[in-house]
Design an enzyme around this catalytic site. Sequence first.
Site, short mmCIF file in Angstrom:
data_model
loop_
_atom_site.label_atom_id
_atom_site.label_comp_id
_atom_site.label_asym_id
_atom_site.label_seq_id
_atom_site.Cartn_x
_atom_site.Cartn_y
_atom_site.Cartn_z
N LYS A 1 0.83 -1.21 0.00
CA LYS A 1 0.00 0.00 0.00
C LYS A 1 0.87 1.26 0.00
O LYS A 1 0.61 2.19 -0.74
CB LYS A 1 -0.88 0.08 1.26
CG LYS A 1 -1.74 -1.13 1.52
CD LYS A 1 -2.56 -0.97 2.79
CE LYS A 1 -1.78 -0.93 4.09
NZ LYS A 1 -1.09 -2.19 4.46
N ARG B 1 -8.15 0.64 10.27
CA ARG B 1 -7.74 -0.74 10.45
C ARG B 1 -8.74 -1.51 11.31
O ARG B 1 -8.56 -2.68 11.55
CB ARG B 1 -6.38 -0.79 11.15
CG ARG B 1 -5.20 -0.92 10.18
CD ARG B 1 -3.94 -0.82 11.03
NE ARG B 1 -2.80 -1.49 10.53
CZ ARG B 1 -1.76 -0.89 9.94
NH1 ARG B 1 -1.78 0.40 9.71
NH2 ARG B 1 -0.71 -1.59 9.59
N ARG C 1 12.12 -6.74 3.97
CA ARG C 1 11.95 -5.29 3.75
C ARG C 1 12.97 -4.48 4.55
O ARG C 1 13.16 -4.70 5.74
CB ARG C 1 10.53 -4.91 4.17
CG ARG C 1 10.21 -3.46 3.97
CD ARG C 1 8.74 -3.24 3.92
NE ARG C 1 8.12 -3.29 5.24
CZ ARG C 1 6.84 -3.00 5.45
NH1 ARG C 1 6.05 -2.69 4.45
NH2 ARG C 1 6.34 -3.05 6.66
N ARG D 1 12.69 -2.50 10.12
CA ARG D 1 11.78 -2.04 11.16
C ARG D 1 11.65 -3.10 12.24
O ARG D 1 11.62 -4.29 11.93
CB ARG D 1 10.39 -1.78 10.54
CG ARG D 1 10.30 -0.45 9.85
CD ARG D 1 9.05 -0.30 9.02
NE ARG D 1 7.83 -0.80 9.62
CZ ARG D 1 6.62 -0.65 9.07
NH1 ARG D 1 6.48 0.00 7.92
NH2 ARG D 1 5.55 -1.15 9.64
N ARG E 1 1.31 -9.31 13.49
CA ARG E 1 0.65 -8.30 12.65
C ARG E 1 -0.31 -8.96 11.66
O ARG E 1 -1.39 -8.44 11.40
CB ARG E 1 1.69 -7.48 11.89
CG ARG E 1 2.40 -6.49 12.79
CD ARG E 1 3.67 -5.98 12.16
NE ARG E 1 3.41 -5.06 11.08
CZ ARG E 1 4.29 -4.81 10.11
NH1 ARG E 1 5.44 -5.43 10.06
NH2 ARG E 1 3.98 -3.95 9.17
P1 AMP Z 1 2.21 0.39 9.13
O1 AMP Z 1 3.43 1.19 8.82
O2 AMP Z 1 0.97 0.93 8.46
O3 AMP Z 1 2.38 -1.09 8.91
O4 AMP Z 1 1.93 0.58 10.70
C1 AMP Z 1 2.89 0.17 11.66
C2 AMP Z 1 2.22 0.00 13.01
O5 AMP Z 1 1.64 1.24 13.44
C3 AMP Z 1 1.06 -0.99 13.04
O6 AMP Z 1 1.50 -2.34 13.19
C4 AMP Z 1 0.31 -0.51 14.28
O7 AMP Z 1 0.97 -0.87 15.48
C5 AMP Z 1 0.43 1.00 14.15
N1 AMP Z 1 -0.70 1.54 13.34
C6 AMP Z 1 -0.62 2.16 12.13
N2 AMP Z 1 -1.84 2.51 11.70
C7 AMP Z 1 -2.71 2.11 12.67
C8 AMP Z 1 -4.12 2.15 12.80
N3 AMP Z 1 -4.89 2.68 11.85
N4 AMP Z 1 -4.67 1.63 13.92
C9 AMP Z 1 -3.92 1.11 14.91
N5 AMP Z 1 -2.58 1.01 14.84
C10 AMP Z 1 -1.98 1.51 13.72
#
Ligand code: AMP
Length: 225
Positions: free
Chosen positions: A21, A96, A135, A168, A179
């Site tokens: 995404k 989410r 990644r 990360r 996740r």
């Molecule tokens: P991402 O970079 O989008 O994979 O987000 C990394 C982490 O940030 C996720 O695994 C969650 O811990 C937190 N996170 C990001 N977006 C959300 C969301 N909309 N709701 C809850 N936690 C989030």
Amino acid sequence: MSSDVLTQFRAVFLGAPGAGKGTQAAQLVGEKKVLHISTGDMLRQHIADGSALGKQAAGFMEAGQLVPDELIISMVEQRLEQPDARSSWVLDGFPRTVAQAEALSSCLQGKQSGLSHVVYFPVPQDVLVKRLSGRWTCSGCGAIWNSQSKAPREAGVCDDCKGSLQQRKDDRPEAVSERLKVYLAQTEPLLDHYRAQGLLVEVDADRKPELVYEELLMVLNRELR
Ligand code: AMP
């Protein structure tokens, strides 16, 4: 979509962690003058800045769990109040949960606007695991590399800015499986939520990023007619 500007484009990009995404959003944003709102990036910035929200979010993120709805919803609501969010944006990583989707829809109703697109990027689970564990993110410019599909010329070094590449914490194997579990339980129900509203379009993301992007543009083009 011949123009390089998308007007009144308010999209949600949905998909599991590792679906691409962020990569697709970054390309669209670079070419079409759309604002990229990535909740993951915003939270990582809060952590880097040492803010109160960053301190509250860090433990959840490292463990691969979701940050509580109330924290994330108010962060996004505030972001959508900014003047640069009045026109076109893509939300990457939000909503989410169904509660987040409902909060987004009330927030947009208050602004007399609504989502124009919800794009879902399906990818099989085994491919996601491989992608996430391969990644690497550049600590200098944020570019994303992948030892499986888009390897940098020199291991550990960004091709673009020569910054060092870092994994990360939540791309480590224990957090990755958490996740994906969280995604299936809490985020996948959003597919039916948006399908029922007639908003969901799918772009097969089990392909090279450039082919995914080509189809994304085709889908958006069709929808914008
Ligand atoms: P991402 O970079 O989008 O994979 O987000 C990394 C982490 O940030 C996720 O695994 C969650 O811990 C937190 N996170 C990001 N977006 C959300 C969301 N909309 N709701 C809850 N936690 C989030």
